[in-house]
Design an enzyme around this catalytic site. Structure first.
Site, PDB file in Angstrom:
ATOM      1  CG  ASP A 419      -1.814   1.166   1.337  1.00  0.00           C
ATOM      2  OD1 ASP A 419      -2.325   1.589   0.294  1.00  0.00           O
ATOM      3  OD2 ASP A 419      -2.006   1.686   2.446  1.00  0.00           O
ATOM      4  CE  LYS A 589      -6.781  12.262 -13.767  1.00  0.00           C
ATOM      5  NZ  LYS A 589      -8.016  11.610 -14.257  1.00  0.00           N
ATOM      6  CB  THR A 638       2.474  19.739  -9.277  1.00  0.00           C
ATOM      7  OG1 THR A 638       1.950  18.738 -10.141  1.00  0.00           O
ATOM      8  CG2 THR A 638       3.979  19.584  -9.205  1.00  0.00           C
ATOM      9  N   GLY A 718      -5.254   3.379  -3.472  1.00  0.00           N
ATOM     10  CA  GLY A 718      -6.530   3.961  -3.859  1.00  0.00           C
ATOM     11  C   GLY A 718      -6.407   5.408  -4.273  1.00  0.00           C
ATOM     12  CG  ASP A 825      -1.431   1.909   6.845  1.00  0.00           C
ATOM     13  OD1 ASP A 825      -1.507   3.002   7.434  1.00  0.00           O
ATOM     14  OD2 ASP A 825      -1.778   1.759   5.660  1.00  0.00           O
TER      15      ASP A 825
END
Length: 1087
Positions: A419, A589, A638, A718, A825
């Site tokens: 992950d 986005k 960015t 993810g 985790d």
């Protein structure tokens, strides 16, 4: 990469030309966005020519229906496994598993999931019965424990064989020796195994009980009561510090499902006039185990237990079996074939006299020690020792071994699936760079930005104090400053202002010690003291940006649904009204906000997002693309920030169209996006920000160590594609010299076909692919995609759901046959951890769910280096040596039995009986043999310094048919020498043969342990002398088997010594010569 894939020939020159056009399209950087889109759609229409593209497929295969083509790769794989070999090796197990699964499904039919109406605070009104809200990681219950453990043990050929052999001793005609010589070892093995499983199961029960017993506050008509987590029901109101209230309302929610990115429901309140109806989305939901940062939360329970999405995305825990255990199981099958062959040879040489089948079975019993029953118990006890060593290692504190059956897997790993957030990174962002186009500010120039912000607001304040009539005084005030200074100051001021307004961050004020008051009271009094304030947001990037604006003087002090308040360096509070908020989505986005300055009534549209989304929106510039590339190479995340001023008329027009689009019942999302896009034109580019996600300590050297060890690392996250790519670069998962191939978004078979061809032409490049594109590729081109991806030095999969992570693990296991390890985790990593051959959990900010479900738990990612390089190596090497030595111990005594029976006319009479056989496998040889679990071929420091040594472990050379055959030859040689030597040297009585051969056998075993050891430990020396002392002291009590007068003579001693030297000395000489002439790699390093 491309050379290893068979290609189909192109049929004509025209087709070749078309192929070159497609290659040019995908190899180029790409034209304008509009042209790119047009080109792709044009290629989609040319599906008739797709079969000419070389991607391991025939013309016929491509023309099949999609549903048929979906099965082609799997059919090709399964076809190889069919036939007699498949049935003998795996078929019977597959059939048994299928039948058991069918019976279980019949007995436990799943309830059909339906949408539900949940009355707030009234669980008794629920029409259906919902599952208990309890977590269960246990493998068994009270009734299934014994049958389950017995099945797990007897599914191994070794234990099943000994069960049959032991049961045969109840038949008088087949009885050889005493019952306890067969049942005692088998019972001991089962007792040790069941005890170990019971301890592991009890620990799981305790962990589950701890989680299920956590107390929560529940709101009832009687007031506030404390309930356990496991007693929470659908409809309960779970509260945090809130007064009692009554309400008549219900929530209508969709049926439980696995999709974690969407939720549909409605809220209806009936005790108001008129009734209130509101829609509910994913924004109105909280996952299980969510931590409330501050304030008050009242939540109604919609799903519990097995119907929660975290549990539905979690696979059932499986009983993991290590590769070493499977290899030993295959070797025991080979030993069984040797046992049968040897017994048939003995009966044949006997001449099939009388009831030969009875003699055959007696020979099978006599030579049964070829397959040692003590093998399993020695290995299981060794695994327990390895786990204890891991937990006691001071270099990796906090390590917990939760599954004690697979420590050797840590030494055989080829793929590591990790992950990102919380595993490779700390999930803590730090602002690093601000770029305005002509000037760039790094971390060491923030005081200059602070000075510009202070000057801008001081000028505004002086202008407001001198003249309250507009902007003319401001222009006069600025005219006295140099032109460059004025330009830079105003641009910095606008950039900082945009950053502090465009976000979804909420400042939270914690109550101070000794002050009894609510947060709302503090905010009402405008008590915006810095020491009490923390920021909360769904994204740590936004928190970092707002914290940075605070450090340069412009502070966000208050935020609610409709307004924001900022504090200037001079302490003045500026108020802004939030008119519209456009949240970030993976499709757009970007995110935006429309605000009105309450002091000037100016309306401004601010937007920030990824460079690929913002480049077409902002006004023309010649620096954005280049600077984004520069920051990305530094490993920074960015964001492009832009703004657009709106007049009141423009905003009113937009608001009316936006409201109408939101009320539409058909294509709502498309219409809303179209209205918002009408604003996103010719926006003024303000700045480019660079934020660094802090990596976990020593992530870079750890990943480099794993890469040098031959382990291929896949990052499954993810997060969005840009974030995952940045972390892959900054963590050096992808080296600076490697190219990155970003797999374009595909939605159909044709697009996937073209994109895979483009990827096939790349060499030695890392792959970045989104979860949606991955799903399309696996649907049509599973085998081809995995073959290409496995040749990449690194793979990054972004926007992955928990189920997709587990599917990727399973895919690698099926297609490569290599051992996989998953590390994470959070709760969304549990499925991946449980699906992998070896699961490692990290205790982090996201809770302990991954840690509790894992096989091994560590506190930091860097600990995985020592866990694999040192403990994984030692566990595999020691178990391999231990397993082969235990088999050697059984082979040598079986060889002696074969020689004995051959000399005495092939009689099925045992050479050693009763306690001698039990003692041989226990107190006489057990301690030295088991002390091999302390052996090590390489010092820990050397294993960490040269991770390349780990590559040899994945090849399985420590335990193979080659090494097994060597041990078989050693056993035959030593068994023959011991038995023939005793027969040649014995004098008057047969009992002398037993005394000489058995004593020489014990000494040979002790010397062979010394020959096998590579690094001596003081406990090994103690074990050697302890076993020798036990044997010598027991001679006085074994008059039934030994002539006490004979074993005290010098004749006995020299005969035993001579036989022992002949059996062991040549092996010592061979070992010395091999070390000199062909030393192993670790010996070269040590020297």
């Amino acid at each position: 990469m491309a050379d290893q894939i068979p290609l189909y020939p192109v049929r004509s020159a025209a087709a070749a030309a078309a192929n070159r056009k497609r290659a040019a399209y995908y190899s180029a950087a790409g034209p304008r966005p509009g042209a790119d889109r047009h080109s792709r759609y044009q290629l989609e229409d040319e599906s008739a020519h797709l079969d000419e593209m070389p991607l391991m497929m025939s013309e016929e295969g491509f023309e099949n229906e999609e549903s048929d083509y979906h099965t082609l790769p799997r059919a090709r794989i399964m076809q190889r496994k069919r036939g007699l070999e498949w049935f003998v090796c795996d078929g019977w197990k597959f059939l048994c598993t299928s039948c058991c699964g069918w019976l279980i499904n019949i007995c436990r039919r799943k309830k059909e999931l339906k949408a539900r109406t949940v009355w707030l605070g009234c669980p008794e009104k629920c029409e259906e019965k919902h599952p208990r809200n309890s977590i269960k990681n246990q493998k068994y219950n009270v009734f299934t424990f014994i049958p389950g453990v017995l099945y797990e043990q007897f599914k191994f050929f070794l234990n099943l064989y000994f069960l049959v052999i032991s049961c045969s001793q109840f038949v008088p005609a087949l009885k050889i020796g005493y019952l306890y010589t067969y049942w005692a070892p088998l019972g001991f093995v089962l007792a040790v195994t069941m005890t170990r499983e019971a301890i592991d199961e009890f620990r799981r029960f305790q962990r589950d009980k701890e989680v299920n017993s956590q107390l929560y506050s529940k709101l009832t008509v009687r007031g506030k009561v404390q309930v356990k987590s496991s007693d929470i029901q659908v409809g309960d109101l779970i509260i945090v510090e809130k007064d009692l209230f009554s309400i008549s309302a219900y929530v209508y929610a969709q049926k439980p499902q696995m999709d974690i990115h969407s939720f549909e429901g409605t809220f209806t309140r009936e005790d108001s006039d008129p009734p209130i109806h509101e829609s509910l989305s994913i924004e109105n939901t909280l996952w299980a185990s969510t931590i409330v940062a501050s304030g008050t939360v009242i939540g109604v329970v919609i799903y519990t237990g097995k119907e929660t999405r975290s549990v539905m995305n979690t696979s059932n825990p499986k009983n993991k079996v290590g590769l070493l255990d499977l290899e030993l199981n295959r070797l025991t099958k080979a030993l069984f074939l040797a046992l049968v062959a040897l017994s048939i040879v003995m009966v044949t040489l006997q001449g099939f006299v009388g009831p030969w089948y009875r003699s055959l079975f007696r020979f099978l019993l006599l030579f049964s020690y070829i397959i040692p029953i003590s093998l399993r118990v020695n290995l299981d006890m060794g695994k327990a020792v390895y786990g204890w060593m891991m937990m006691k290692d001071e270099n990796i504190p906090g390590t917990v071994v939760r599954t004690s059956t697979i420590p050797e897997e840590l030494g055989r790993l080829v793929y590591l699936l990790t992950d990102k957030t919380g595993t490779l990174t700390q999930n803590e962002m730090i602002f690093k760079r601000l770029h305005l186009g002509t000037v760039s500010y790094g971390a060491d120039m923030m005081d200059e930005i602070q000075s510009h912000v202070r000057d801008s607001y001081s000028q505004m304040q002086s202008q407001a104090g001198g003249n309250n009539t507009g902007s003319t005084p401001l222009r006069k005030a600025q005219s006295s400053a140099p032109k460059v200074r004025k330009s830079v100051s105003s641009r910095i001021h606008e950039a900082v202002k945009a950053i502090v307004l465009c976000h979804n961050v909420t400042p939270v004020y914690e109550s101070r010690a000794g002050v009894t008051g609510e947060t709302e009271f503090a905010e009402a009094d405008q008590d915006f003291s810095d020491e009490n304030r923390t920021y909360q947001a769904s994204s740590p990037d936004e928190v970092a940006l707002v914290q940075w604006t605070e450090s340069v003087g412009l502070t966000l002090v208050s935020r609610d649904l409709t307004s924001m308040q900022l504090k200037t360096p001079s302490g003045q509070v500026l108020s802004f009204c939030i008119l519209q908020l456009f949240p970030f989505t993976s499709e757009s986005k970007r995110m935006g906000v429309i605000v009105r300055d309450e002091s000037t009534a100016e309306i401004t549209f601010y937007m920030k997002g990824a460079d690929v989304a913002m480049s077409p929106i902002v006004q023309y510039n010649d620096w954005l693309e280049e600077e984004c590339g520069n920051m990305a190479r530094e490993g920074l995340r960015t964001l492009v920030v832009a703004k657009k001023a709106l007049t009141e008329e423009q905003y009113q027009d937009f608001e009316s169209r936006y409201t109408q689009a939101k009320l539409s019942m058909h294509d709502r999302s498309l219409k809303v996006a179209a209205v918002v896009e009408s604003l996103e034109r010719e926006m003024e580019l303000l700045c480019l920000t660079g934020v660094e996600d802090q990596l976990q300590a020593d992530v870079r050297p750890t990943l480099e160590m794993l890469r040098n060890a031959g382990i291929k690392i896949w990052m499954l996250t993810g997060d969005k594609l840009e974030t995952a790519t940045c972390i892959a670069k900054s963590s050096h998962l992808v080296s600076r010299t490697q190219d990155i191939h970003i797999f374009r978004q595909v939605t159909s078979r044709g697009e996937a076909h073209l994109e895979l061809n483009a990827f096939r032409r790349k060499h030695d490049c890392a792959l970045v692919i989104s979860g949606d594109s991955l799903e399309v590729c696996l649907k049509y081109y599973e085998h081809e995609f995995v073959e290409l991806a496995c040749q990449c030095p690194a793979v990054v999969c972004c926007r992955c759901s928990p189920t997709q992570k587990a599917c990727i693990v399973t895919l690698l296991q099926q297609h490569t046959g290599r051992r996989t390890c998953a590390i994470g985790d959070g709760g969304n990593d549990v499925s991946m951890i449980q699906a992998a051959d070896c699961g490692i959990g990290i205790e982090g900010k996201e809770g302990k769910q991954a840690s509790l479900a894992a096989d091994f738990s560590i506190t930091q990612f860097r600990h995985i280096g020592r866990l694999l390089m040192v403990h994984g190596r030692n566990s595999y090497k020691r178990s391999a040596a231990l397993g082969q030595f235990v088999m050697h111990r059984g082979l040598i005594i079986s060889t002696m039995q074969a020689v004995f029976s051959s000399v005495f006319y092939f009689a099925s009479v045992p050479l050693y009986q009763g306690f001698l056989m039990v003692g041989y496998a226990t107190i006489y040889t057990m301690f030295p043999v088991f002390s091999l679990v302390l052996d090590q071929d390489v010092k820990p420091e050397m294993a960490m310094l040269y991770p390349e040594l780990y590559k040899d472990l994945t090849k399985g050379r420590s335990l193979s048919f080659k090494t097994f055959l060597i041990w078989v030859l050693i056993s035959i040689y030593q068994g023959g020498i011991l038995m023939y030597g005793a027969l040649v040297l014995f004098e008057s009585e047969f009992v002398h043969v037993v005394a000489i051969s058995f004593t020489a056998l014990i000494l040979t075993e002790l010397l062979m342990v010394a020959l096998t050891v590579r690094t001596w430990h003081w406990l090994m020396v103690v074990a050697e002398f302890l076993s020798l002392g036990c044997y010598v002291s027991s001679l006085a009590f074994l008059s039934e088997y030994f002539d006490v007068a004979f074993i005290t003579t010098v004749t006995f001693l020299w005969k035993v010594s001579a036989i022992t030297v002949v059996s062991c000395l040549p092996l010592y000489v061979l070992k010395y010569l091999r070390r000199k002439l062909s030393p192993p790699s670790y010996c070269k390093l040590a020297s």
